[in-house]
Design a protein around this motif. Sequence first.
Motif, PDB file in Angstrom:
ATOM      1  N   LEU A  20       0.827  -1.202   0.000  1.00  0.00           N
ATOM      2  CA  LEU A  20       0.000   0.000   0.000  1.00  0.00           C
ATOM      3  C   LEU A  20       0.864   1.256   0.000  1.00  0.00           C
ATOM      4  O   LEU A  20       1.773   1.391   0.827  1.00  0.00           O
ATOM      5  N   ALA A  21       0.567   2.180  -0.927  1.00  0.00           N
ATOM      6  CA  ALA A  21       1.218   3.500  -0.899  1.00  0.00           C
ATOM      7  C   ALA A  21       0.708   4.235   0.336  1.00  0.00           C
ATOM      8  O   ALA A  21      -0.481   4.537   0.440  1.00  0.00           O
ATOM      9  N   TYR A  22       1.608   4.520   1.272  1.00  0.00           N
ATOM     10  CA  TYR A  22       1.204   4.942   2.623  1.00  0.00           C
ATOM     11  C   TYR A  22       1.810   6.294   2.989  1.00  0.00           C
ATOM     12  O   TYR A  22       3.016   6.512   2.829  1.00  0.00           O
ATOM     13  N   SER A  23       0.936   7.193   3.488  1.00  0.00           N
ATOM     14  CA  SER A  23       1.412   8.505   3.914  1.00  0.00           C
ATOM     15  C   SER A  23       1.307   8.702   5.420  1.00  0.00           C
ATOM     16  O   SER A  23       1.932   9.602   5.983  1.00  0.00           O
ATOM     17  N   GLY A  24       0.496   7.874   6.077  1.00  0.00           N
ATOM     18  CA  GLY A  24       0.279   8.047   7.506  1.00  0.00           C
ATOM     19  C   GLY A  24      -0.905   8.926   7.834  1.00  0.00           C
ATOM     20  O   GLY A  24      -1.249   9.119   8.996  1.00  0.00           O
ATOM     21  N   GLY A  25      -1.563   9.465   6.816  1.00  0.00           N
ATOM     22  CA  GLY A  25      -2.753  10.278   7.026  1.00  0.00           C
ATOM     23  C   GLY A  25      -3.969   9.407   7.312  1.00  0.00           C
ATOM     24  O   GLY A  25      -3.882   8.176   7.348  1.00  0.00           O
ATOM     25  N   LEU A  26      -5.098  10.054   7.480  1.00  0.00           N
ATOM     26  CA  LEU A  26      -6.318   9.339   7.851  1.00  0.00           C
ATOM     27  C   LEU A  26      -6.713   8.286   6.816  1.00  0.00           C
ATOM     28  O   LEU A  26      -6.995   7.136   7.164  1.00  0.00           O
ATOM     29  N   ASP A  27      -6.732   8.676   5.539  1.00  0.00           N
ATOM     30  CA  ASP A  27      -7.199   7.753   4.499  1.00  0.00           C
ATOM     31  C   ASP A  27      -6.379   6.473   4.455  1.00  0.00           C
ATOM     32  O   ASP A  27      -6.919   5.361   4.480  1.00  0.00           O
ATOM     33  N   THR A  28      -5.049   6.622   4.371  1.00  0.00           N
ATOM     34  CA  THR A  28      -4.220   5.418   4.235  1.00  0.00           C
ATOM     35  C   THR A  28      -4.178   4.624   5.542  1.00  0.00           C
ATOM     36  O   THR A  28      -4.008   3.406   5.516  1.00  0.00           O
ATOM     37  N   SER A  29      -4.341   5.294   6.677  1.00  0.00           N
ATOM     38  CA  SER A  29      -4.401   4.572   7.954  1.00  0.00           C
ATOM     39  C   SER A  29      -5.631   3.675   8.011  1.00  0.00           C
ATOM     40  O   SER A  29      -5.589   2.560   8.543  1.00  0.00           O
ATOM     41  N   VAL A  30      -6.735   4.150   7.456  1.00  0.00           N
ATOM     42  CA  VAL A  30      -7.976   3.378   7.442  1.00  0.00           C
ATOM     43  C   VAL A  30      -7.928   2.269   6.381  1.00  0.00           C
ATOM     44  O   VAL A  30      -8.521   1.198   6.551  1.00  0.00           O
ATOM     45  N   ILE A  31      -7.207   2.516   5.304  1.00  0.00           N
ATOM     46  CA  ILE A  31      -7.125   1.510   4.240  1.00  0.00           C
ATOM     47  C   ILE A  31      -6.480   0.226   4.744  1.00  0.00           C
ATOM     48  O   ILE A  31      -6.862  -0.875   4.324  1.00  0.00           O
ATOM     49  N   VAL A  32      -5.516   0.342   5.665  1.00  0.00           N
ATOM     50  CA  VAL A  32      -4.819  -0.863   6.160  1.00  0.00           C
ATOM     51  C   VAL A  32      -5.806  -1.879   6.744  1.00  0.00           C
ATOM     52  O   VAL A  32      -5.865  -3.034   6.266  1.00  0.00           O
ATOM     53  N   PRO A  33      -6.612  -1.527   7.762  1.00  0.00           N
ATOM     54  CA  PRO A  33      -7.560  -2.527   8.278  1.00  0.00           C
ATOM     55  C   PRO A  33      -8.644  -2.897   7.272  1.00  0.00           C
ATOM     56  O   PRO A  33      -9.135  -4.039   7.277  1.00  0.00           O
ATOM     57  N   TRP A  34      -9.001  -1.964   6.394  1.00  0.00           N
ATOM     58  CA  TRP A  34     -10.027  -2.267   5.390  1.00  0.00           C
ATOM     59  C   TRP A  34      -9.545  -3.362   4.448  1.00  0.00           C
ATOM     60  O   TRP A  34     -10.301  -4.284   4.108  1.00  0.00           O
ATOM     61  N   LEU A  35      -8.286  -3.284   4.035  1.00  0.00           N
ATOM     62  CA  LEU A  35      -7.726  -4.322   3.165  1.00  0.00           C
ATOM     63  C   LEU A  35      -7.698  -5.672   3.879  1.00  0.00           C
ATOM     64  O   LEU A  35      -8.048  -6.706   3.303  1.00  0.00           O
ATOM     65  N   HIS A 176     -12.219   0.135  14.433  1.00  0.00           N
ATOM     66  CA  HIS A 176     -11.176  -0.871  14.228  1.00  0.00           C
ATOM     67  C   HIS A 176      -9.917  -0.592  15.046  1.00  0.00           C
ATOM     68  O   HIS A 176      -8.833  -1.119  14.748  1.00  0.00           O
ATOM     69  N   ASN A 177     -10.058   0.247  16.081  1.00  0.00           N
ATOM     70  CA  ASN A 177      -8.944   0.560  16.988  1.00  0.00           C
ATOM     71  C   ASN A 177      -7.711   1.099  16.269  1.00  0.00           C
ATOM     72  O   ASN A 177      -6.568   0.809  16.631  1.00  0.00           O
ATOM     73  N   VAL A 178      -7.946   1.857  15.209  1.00  0.00           N
ATOM     74  CA  VAL A 178      -6.845   2.499  14.476  1.00  0.00           C
ATOM     75  C   VAL A 178      -6.666   3.906  15.039  1.00  0.00           C
ATOM     76  O   VAL A 178      -7.631   4.676  15.093  1.00  0.00           O
ATOM     77  N   PRO A 179      -5.461   4.242  15.498  1.00  0.00           N
ATOM     78  CA  PRO A 179      -5.260   5.596  16.025  1.00  0.00           C
ATOM     79  C   PRO A 179      -5.488   6.638  14.926  1.00  0.00           C
ATOM     80  O   PRO A 179      -4.881   6.570  13.858  1.00  0.00           O
ATOM     81  N   VAL A 180      -6.394   7.566  15.181  1.00  0.00           N
ATOM     82  CA  VAL A 180      -6.687   8.608  14.200  1.00  0.00           C
ATOM     83  C   VAL A 180      -5.551   9.632  14.232  1.00  0.00           C
ATOM     84  O   VAL A 180      -5.203  10.123  15.298  1.00  0.00           O
ATOM     85  N   PRO A 181      -4.954   9.930  13.084  1.00  0.00           N
ATOM     86  CA  PRO A 181      -3.878  10.925  13.063  1.00  0.00           C
ATOM     87  C   PRO A 181      -4.349  12.238  13.691  1.00  0.00           C
ATOM     88  O   PRO A 181      -5.416  12.756  13.338  1.00  0.00           O
TER      89      PRO A 181
END
Length: 413
Positions: A20-35, A176-181
């Motif tokens: 995954l192309a990852y920036s650490g922002g909200l969108d890509t942080s959420v994409i990880v558990p979604w995938l 999904h217990n993902v820390p929100v940036p």
Amino acid sequence: MSSSGVDGKVVRKKLNKVVLAYSGGLDTSVIVPWLRENYGCEVVCFTADVGQGVQELEGLEEKAKASGACQLVVKDLKEEFVRDFIFPCLRAGAIYERKYLLGTSMARPVIAKAMVDVAKEVGADAVSHGCTGKGNDQVRFELTFFALNPELSVVVPWREWEITGREDAIEYAIKHNVPVPVTKKSIYSRDRNLWHLSHEGDILEDPAVEPNEDMYMMSVSPENAPDQPEYLKIGIVSGLPVSINGKEYSPASLLSELNEIGGRHGIGRVDMVENRLVGMKSRGVYETPGGTIIFTAARELESLTLDRETIQIKDSLALKYAELVYAGRWFDPLRESMDAFMKEITKTTTGTVTLKLYKGTVSVTGRESPNSLYRQDISSFESGDIYNQADAAGFIRLYGLPMRVRAMLDKGL
């Protein structure tokens, strides 16, 4: 990769591992558990350092793993980005729609190329990005994936999921217990790399509204720039810059130095309405201080080293070259063939250009080349042996013959 089943439900292909192309922002942080949830796969986050700044790279590994990624891969692509992507566009004179120096367009293929390499290294069978369906970047990423490894599956969450905005994404993250940036979200959509900084969104969406001065980050306002001009001598070898005031630099360090110099003089601000590849118009403001300086220098040196016909052909091809890059076709054989042409015709474009930087402007004060086609003994108004002014009479009669014939016809002669 997904498709619709007979009952309308989405049927997704099982994947093993996704890069995954990852920036650490909200969108890509959420994409990880979604995938992980929707494809049952491991997720390897990939971040490219293309000169966006150290603050954007801090704490990324902790963020990625907290989101559920199995690892984070970071690659420093700055030198490759400038040497293999920016400099070919510079040599070609590629400018999109009269103004845009292609900052984001050039960065996406170098990032996507590295993702394909990482996918091979970690044994991934898919790649993913967080681009929306309205922009150009989705095309740039995916055409690069297709060109370099057509066997990779490509997953684009924004085309599949039910998340429609920031609030939905925050809700999904909490669930999904993902820390929100916690970084404060800018009112502008920005993209930064070593070549430029782009700004879109908020008040910029109205083309009639002037940008606020506090929006700019790479350059001071021309009004607040120094009251004394600064002179630079840019050394160029075969169409590419190599030195500043006699000191040689690597490609990335040269650009970085010119960004700092140009930024303090308010150089390289562009406000434009452009035509996106997907059909809509968008308004963007770009800061490209170092790029503006070396574009000016390279073009000026060509005025000495290239003849009229060559410049005309080069300029006409530069338009197509820019369109290909903007449209994500970096690895298209046409661009690569045009690049070979550009490299061949600029091999004599070697020399120095002296520039004056003053309150937002770059003006040329001198140019020199050992391969210069300019001859003072020919151009001088004094008499010379090579050019006989009397020869001009016959040339003009022949050159103007079609016009004379047409005039004679009109007058019944």
